[in-house]
Design a protein around this motif. Structure first.
Motif, PDB file in Angstrom:
ATOM      1  N   LYS A   1       2.544   4.317 -14.835  1.00  0.00           N
ATOM      2  CA  LYS A   1       2.427   3.148 -13.947  1.00  0.00           C
ATOM      3  C   LYS A   1       3.788   2.584 -13.563  1.00  0.00           C
ATOM      4  O   LYS A   1       3.987   2.145 -12.426  1.00  0.00           O
ATOM      5  N   GLU A   2       4.729   2.574 -14.520  1.00  0.00           N
ATOM      6  CA  GLU A   2       6.036   1.979 -14.249  1.00  0.00           C
ATOM      7  C   GLU A   2       6.863   2.834 -13.291  1.00  0.00           C
ATOM      8  O   GLU A   2       7.695   2.318 -12.564  1.00  0.00           O
ATOM      9  N   GLU A   3       6.635   4.142 -13.287  1.00  0.00           N
ATOM     10  CA  GLU A   3       7.468   5.050 -12.491  1.00  0.00           C
ATOM     11  C   GLU A   3       6.812   5.506 -11.197  1.00  0.00           C
ATOM     12  O   GLU A   3       7.428   6.239 -10.422  1.00  0.00           O
ATOM     13  N   ASN A   4       5.572   5.054 -10.941  1.00  0.00           N
ATOM     14  CA  ASN A   4       4.857   5.524  -9.753  1.00  0.00           C
ATOM     15  C   ASN A   4       4.032   4.412  -9.136  1.00  0.00           C
ATOM     16  O   ASN A   4       3.599   3.478  -9.818  1.00  0.00           O
ATOM     17  N   THR A   5       3.806   4.539  -7.834  1.00  0.00           N
ATOM     18  CA  THR A   5       2.878   3.660  -7.152  1.00  0.00           C
ATOM     19  C   THR A   5       1.454   4.185  -7.363  1.00  0.00           C
ATOM     20  O   THR A   5       1.257   5.283  -7.858  1.00  0.00           O
ATOM     21  N   ASN A   6       0.465   3.377  -6.936  1.00  0.00           N
ATOM     22  CA  ASN A   6      -0.930   3.812  -7.077  1.00  0.00           C
ATOM     23  C   ASN A   6      -1.178   5.114  -6.330  1.00  0.00           C
ATOM     24  O   ASN A   6      -1.891   5.998  -6.805  1.00  0.00           O
ATOM     25  N   GLU A   7      -0.603   5.220  -5.133  1.00  0.00           N
ATOM     26  CA  GLU A   7      -0.811   6.420  -4.326  1.00  0.00           C
ATOM     27  C   GLU A   7      -0.206   7.644  -5.005  1.00  0.00           C
ATOM     28  O   GLU A   7      -0.786   8.726  -5.004  1.00  0.00           O
ATOM     29  N   GLN A   8       0.978   7.463  -5.585  1.00  0.00           N
ATOM     30  CA  GLN A   8       1.617   8.578  -6.293  1.00  0.00           C
ATOM     31  C   GLN A   8       0.803   9.004  -7.507  1.00  0.00           C
ATOM     32  O   GLN A   8       0.685  10.198  -7.800  1.00  0.00           O
ATOM     33  N   ILE A   9       0.245   8.028  -8.227  1.00  0.00           N
ATOM     34  CA  ILE A   9      -0.565   8.348  -9.405  1.00  0.00           C
ATOM     35  C   ILE A   9      -1.764   9.196  -9.008  1.00  0.00           C
ATOM     36  O   ILE A   9      -2.058  10.220  -9.628  1.00  0.00           O
ATOM     37  N   VAL A  10      -2.457   8.778  -7.936  1.00  0.00           N
ATOM     38  CA  VAL A  10      -3.633   9.521  -7.476  1.00  0.00           C
ATOM     39  C   VAL A  10      -3.235  10.929  -7.028  1.00  0.00           C
ATOM     40  O   VAL A  10      -3.882  11.921  -7.369  1.00  0.00           O
TER      41      VAL A  10
END
Length: 367
Positions: A219-228
């Motif tokens: 979560k700290e290193e990525n946005t929601n879109e990147q996580i998905v």
């Protein structure tokens, strides 16, 4: 019939037996030249897997469109009419791994922080707005602001207006952007602090701590879109590996739910090989659909066809197991529906958890 030239020497290179024609009567090896081109090796490899005959294409057709028909035919002793289950799985798995590795499912998008998406605003230093002092006849007179300071004020007003617009845009953008998952911890520091100094009730187990720390790192290193995007890519890349490792477990669960005297573990193993081959084949088909349709452009017709095919594929992936189970084990509809539903749910939950854990474990390799 092979088109390779026969060796002048009639001694078999494999067993030294005399070869009268093309094939050795002792070991069956073809008496052809031993130095072959890479093209021949590749073609020969493909030929060994598929036989280049109707057995391969017939197996693929039955596997895709006739649930359990291939398994029943193989168990009935029709071995030469269809491809061997292990060979079929290896071939489909090989092609699936190759295609996914050559064409990544979701190329990583270049993402920036929300503040970097908007124009950077520079506010002039307010200290530069000084009031000029002019001395006239020994008296200090406060002068009016110079034209330069008037221009500076205008710039500040313009920049302030831009800041307001940026805030409005960020508010609008952030409204639909909810957290993918929220476990009540804002950062790793907070988690560590609670784990060290919090009450025993607030502390978590070592396994929970590992999972939470991994998730907070993501979560700290990525946005929601990147996580998905990254977890979707991890799912596509890891599913074939996980299916291969999970096959013995899946077959064991099937064996547990059926009569041990009538059905051996071997029988459930053959069913599992064919079912997992189907899953990989459908994953590969959906992968090609995702790659091909964007080439036709973004218009309502192609998007509708793309969505319809993907929906149909996902539905077939879920539905396939139920008629396959009923036809292979030959149970009554309601009994088979109950057993297959329980088996499907158990394995779906376990596979999903394993995929999430595997994605978290391998996160350092994909971020």
């Amino acid at each position: 019939m092979s088109k390779e030239k026969i060796r002048p020497d009639k001694t078999c290179l494999n067993c030294n037996h005399i070869v009268a024609e093309r094939y050795c009567p002792n070991c069956g090896q073809e008496n052809t030249l031993s130095r072959l081109s890479f093209h021949h090796i590749f073609i020969h490899f493909f030929k060994d897997l598929t036989h280049y005959d109707n057995a391969f294409w017939k197996s693929i057709f039955y596997l895709f469109f006739k649930p359990a028909a291939l398994t029943k035919a193989y168990m009935a002793g029709k071995r030469l009419s269809y491809l061997n289950p292990i060979r079929l799985y290896i071939f489909i798995s090989f092609v699936t791994f190759l295609m996914i590795s050559l064409f990544p499912n979701n190329p990583e998008k270049e993402m920036t922080s929300p503040s970097a998406k908007h124009e950077q605003v520079t506010i002039p230093n307010i200290d530069s707005l000084h009031i000029e002092e002019k001395s006239v006849d020994g008296l200090t007179k406060v002068g009016l602001l110079s034209q330069q300071n008037n221009d500076t004020i205008k710039k500040i007003l313009e920049q302030t207006d831009k800041i307001d617009k940026v805030k409005d845009t960020q508010t609008t953008d952030s409204t639909p952007n909810k957290e993918v998952a929220d476990f009540g911890y804002k950062s790793i520091t907070e988690l560590d602090s609670i784990q060290k100094h919090g009450s025993k009730k607030a502390q978590v187990t070592d396994t929970e701590y590992w999972l939470l720390k991994k998730w907070l790192t993501v979560k700290e290193e990525n946005t929601n879109e990147q996580i998905v995007d990254k977890f979707t890519e991890s799912f596509a890349h890891n599913l074939p590996k996980l299916l291969f490792m999970y096959m013995p477990v899946f077959a064991f669960v099937l064996w547990l739910f059926h009569d041990k005297k009538k059905w051996y573990y071997y029988d459930s193993g053959i069913f599992t090989l064919h079912y997992f081959s189907f899953l990989l084949l459908l994953v590969l088909t959906l992968f090609f659909i995702d790659k091909i349709f964007p080439l036709f452009g973004n218009n309502p017709v192609t998007e509708w066809v793309h969505f319809s095919l993907k929906t149909l594929g996902i539905f077939w992936m879920i539905y396939y197991f139920f008629p396959a189970h009923r036809r292979f084990y030959g149970e009554k509809i309601m009994v088979s529906l109950f057993k297959s539903s329980v088996i499907f749910i158990i394995n779906l939950v376990v596979i999903t958890l394993l995929l999430v854990l595997f994605a978290l474990y391998t996160y350092n390799n994909i971020h």
